[in-house]
Design a protein around this motif. Structure first.
Motif, mmCIF file in Angstrom:
data_model
loop_
_atom_site.group_PDB
_atom_site.id
_atom_site.type_symbol
_atom_site.label_atom_id
_atom_site.label_comp_id
_atom_site.label_asym_id
_atom_site.label_seq_id
_atom_site.Cartn_x
_atom_site.Cartn_y
_atom_site.Cartn_z
ATOM 1 N N LYS A 2 33.215 46.167 32.205
ATOM 2 C CA LYS A 2 34.091 45.045 31.862
ATOM 3 C C LYS A 2 35.118 44.837 32.978
ATOM 4 N N ASN A 3 35.608 43.588 33.036
ATOM 5 C CA ASN A 3 36.537 43.240 34.115
ATOM 6 C C ASN A 3 37.913 42.873 33.587
ATOM 7 N N LEU A 4 38.902 43.542 34.152
ATOM 8 C CA LEU A 4 40.276 43.105 33.917
ATOM 9 C C LEU A 4 40.785 42.554 35.244
ATOM 10 N N VAL A 5 41.249 41.297 35.213
ATOM 11 C CA VAL A 5 41.720 40.659 36.442
ATOM 12 C C VAL A 5 43.212 40.367 36.320
ATOM 13 N N ILE A 6 43.951 40.709 37.374
ATOM 14 C CA ILE A 6 45.383 40.397 37.445
ATOM 15 C C ILE A 6 45.565 39.340 38.533
ATOM 16 N N LEU A 7 46.181 38.227 38.204
ATOM 17 C CA LEU A 7 46.444 37.192 39.211
ATOM 18 C C LEU A 7 47.885 37.317 39.675
ATOM 19 N N GLY A 8 48.066 37.626 40.951
ATOM 20 C CA GLY A 8 49.405 37.773 41.513
ATOM 21 C C GLY A 8 49.744 39.238 41.724
ATOM 22 N N ALA A 9 50.091 39.586 42.985
ATOM 23 C CA ALA A 9 50.462 40.972 43.300
ATOM 24 C C ALA A 9 51.942 41.040 43.665
ATOM 25 N N GLY A 10 52.765 40.315 42.925
ATOM 26 C CA GLY A 10 54.217 40.435 43.088
ATOM 27 C C GLY A 10 54.710 41.609 42.276
ATOM 28 N N ILE A 31 39.170 47.024 37.583
ATOM 29 C CA ILE A 31 40.437 46.281 37.666
ATOM 30 C C ILE A 31 40.501 45.590 39.022
ATOM 31 N N THR A 32 40.769 44.289 38.994
ATOM 32 C CA THR A 32 40.873 43.502 40.226
ATOM 33 C C THR A 32 42.216 42.798 40.259
ATOM 34 N N ILE A 33 42.855 42.789 41.406
ATOM 35 C CA ILE A 33 44.103 42.035 41.551
ATOM 36 C C ILE A 33 43.930 41.047 42.703
#
Lengths: 410, 102
Positions: A2-10, A31-33
């Protein structure tokens, strides 16, 4: 998988990556950012950069350093989120997600006001909410010989709502130190009904503007900048002259939110105030400045949110009910100039009050009172940010929910 | 603190804003408006109605919101509620004034 995606690496996105990498099992989750920019800025430092208190080097580092091993880091532009298909279009790629965390932050939009982004932008009109703006302003201030300095807020909400006030206080100190305070007239212009809008703050802090000889203009909703005559003009046709305008432009969520149809008028994502789940899609969560929750847009808020959101992501993937836990907790140092600072600790319900923090009756920090110790706290915070906060390490004795201990509440 | 207005006792804060919206009536709104030398008209009530709906939905009030409300433009808003229109209109509407964090 399964994929958890985070948009934004602030601030918020980086913290979530650090929290989740050790909590989601590697066998089950990738996990992808995603963030198009290489540099991670310490944004609270933008307040100090114009006054030569911090150097460029102290406010930026390579973002990659703070993304933990085991998290897939993609440096590409995000085109749009397709919530009905659980996909994200990147500039030349497509990502699938099972769970999405939006942490795309907020940014300045000077083009929202007629004339702001005109010929005088970065000549006599500056912002300090961007690295470029803060740096250009520093260079201007180094050679400025005085005149009318106007510090101005366009409209609410803005990131770190106290920063413009801190800027005014630090400007007073800066010009005093330079020996030209008598040549500078400082005016603070706000769309709100006062510099301090909450009862306790206004009582405890009202003296500050007078003491520092800062003029106040309230209820000023800017309509346009008159670049020919160096004036800002509001909807009631009130005009304020300036030689140097330091403005906080409209703050808006990222354009990707607008392109994806996920935002409100200002591109902030409607979000549950206590769970941080998006109101429109149950597998989308939102954190930090990107949300529309009525908490301050600040790093400390993102830090407290991250702890609740981590628990809620784990509950969500196990199919359990979410915790309605986040209380709007914020904890902020406020520079008042002359090497002093205030500390405020508050949430959705409780306005800032006087007291001691974090230990009741002991402190060592004082709430809503100027002290040198608080100023050291603010300066120490830069180290805490890079070395603890981004890595998701809890700050000792400071809990995610606001504590009433040590607070003087009627 | 307590205040008697339109023959009714209501709870207000130090600046005169209602602290309990359930106590609000049109008569109370009219009297608060009078204290600000405002004679309420249909246009005023439309704005008050819009403000109350937004607050009820949990949306933060702003000048931008007024611009997009479709009820009124900003120049008219200033004309209807002179001297800080958001501050005055929220008081008449019986809702808290827009605030910052301090």
């Amino acid at each position: 998988m399964k994929n958890l995606v985070i948009l934004g690496a602030g601030t918020a996105g980086t913290m979530m990556a650090n929290h989740l990498v050790s909590k989601l099992t590697k066998k089950e989750w990738t996990i992808t950012i995603v963030d198009q920019y290489k540099t991670h800025y310490y944004q609270p430092g933008f307040l100090f950069l114009p006054f030569d208190i911090y150097t460029e080097k102290q406010v930026k580092k390579e973002g990659k350093k703070f993304i933990p091993k085991g998290v897939n880091y993609i440096q590409k532009k995000i085109d749009r989120i397709l919530p009905e298909e659980n996909k994200i279009n990147l500039e030349d790629d497509i990502l699938d997600y099972d769970v999405l965390i939006i942490a795309t932050g907020s940014k300045t939009a000077p083009d929202e006001v007629e004339g702001m982004l005109g010929d005088n932008w970065y000549k006599s009109i500056f912002d300090f909410y961007t690295y470029e703006g803060a740096l250009a302003l520093r260079n201007k201030l180094r050679e400025w010989e005085g005149g009318k300095l106007v510090i101005h807020i366009t409209e609410m909400p803005i990131k770190c709502p106290v920063a413009p006030l801190e800027f005014a206080f630090l400007a007073d100190s800066y010009f005093k130190k330079k020996g030209i305070r008598d040549k500078v007239e400082i005016t603070y212009v706000t769309p709100l009904s006062g510099a301090f809008t909450k009862e306790k703050c206004s009582k405890s802090l009202g003296y500050l503007l007078k003491e520092k000889n800062i003029n106040l203009e309230i209820d000023f909703a800017i309509e346009r900048v008159d670049n020919d005559n160096n004036k800002i003009i509001d909807y009631a046709d009130k005009a304020i002259d300036f030689d140097l305008l330091v403005t906080v432009p409209t703050n808006m969520g990222d354009e990707v939110i607008e392109r994806s149809g996920l935002g409100d008028d200002l591109n902030f994502v409607p979000t549950h105030h206590n769970t941080l789940q998006s109101l429109a899609h149950e597998n989308i969560f939102v954190i930090g400045d990107a949300t529309n929750v009525p908490a301050s847009k600040a790093g400390s808020v993102a830090h407290f949110q991250a702890e609740t959101l981590t628990d809620n992501i784990l509950l969500y993937v196990e199919g359990k009910p979410l915790k309605e836990e986040f209380d709007g907790h914020a904890n902020c140092f406020i520079e008042t100039g002359d090497n002093k600072a205030l500390l405020i600790d508050f949430n959705y319900e409780q306005e800032p009050v006087e007291g001691t923090f974090p230990f009741a009756g002991i402190g060592p920090l004082r709430l809503l009172k100027e002290s040198v110790f608080n100023h050291w706290g603010k300066l120490a915070f830069r180290w805490i940010y890079w070395n603890m906060l981004l890595k998701g390490i809890p700050i000792p004795f400071v809990s995610r929910n606001m504590s009433i201990k040590g607070k003087n509440i009627d | 603190m307590k205040k008697v207005i339109a023959q009714t006792e209501i709870d207000v804060n130090e600046e005169g804003y209602l602290t309990d919206f359930s106590q609000w009536t049109k008569e109370i709104g009219t009297e608060i408006a009078n204290e600000h030398n405002i004679e309420m008209t249909d246009s005023h009530w439309q704005v008050v109605d819009w403000i109350q709906n937004k607050v009820n939905e949990g949306v933060a009030l702003s000048i931008r919101g007024i611009k997009k409300s479709g009820v009124i433009d900003i120049k008219q808003f200033y004309a209807l509620f002179p001297g800080g229109p958001l501050k005055v209109s929220t008081k008449i509407a019986g809702v808290p004034k827009p605030k910052s964090c301090i």
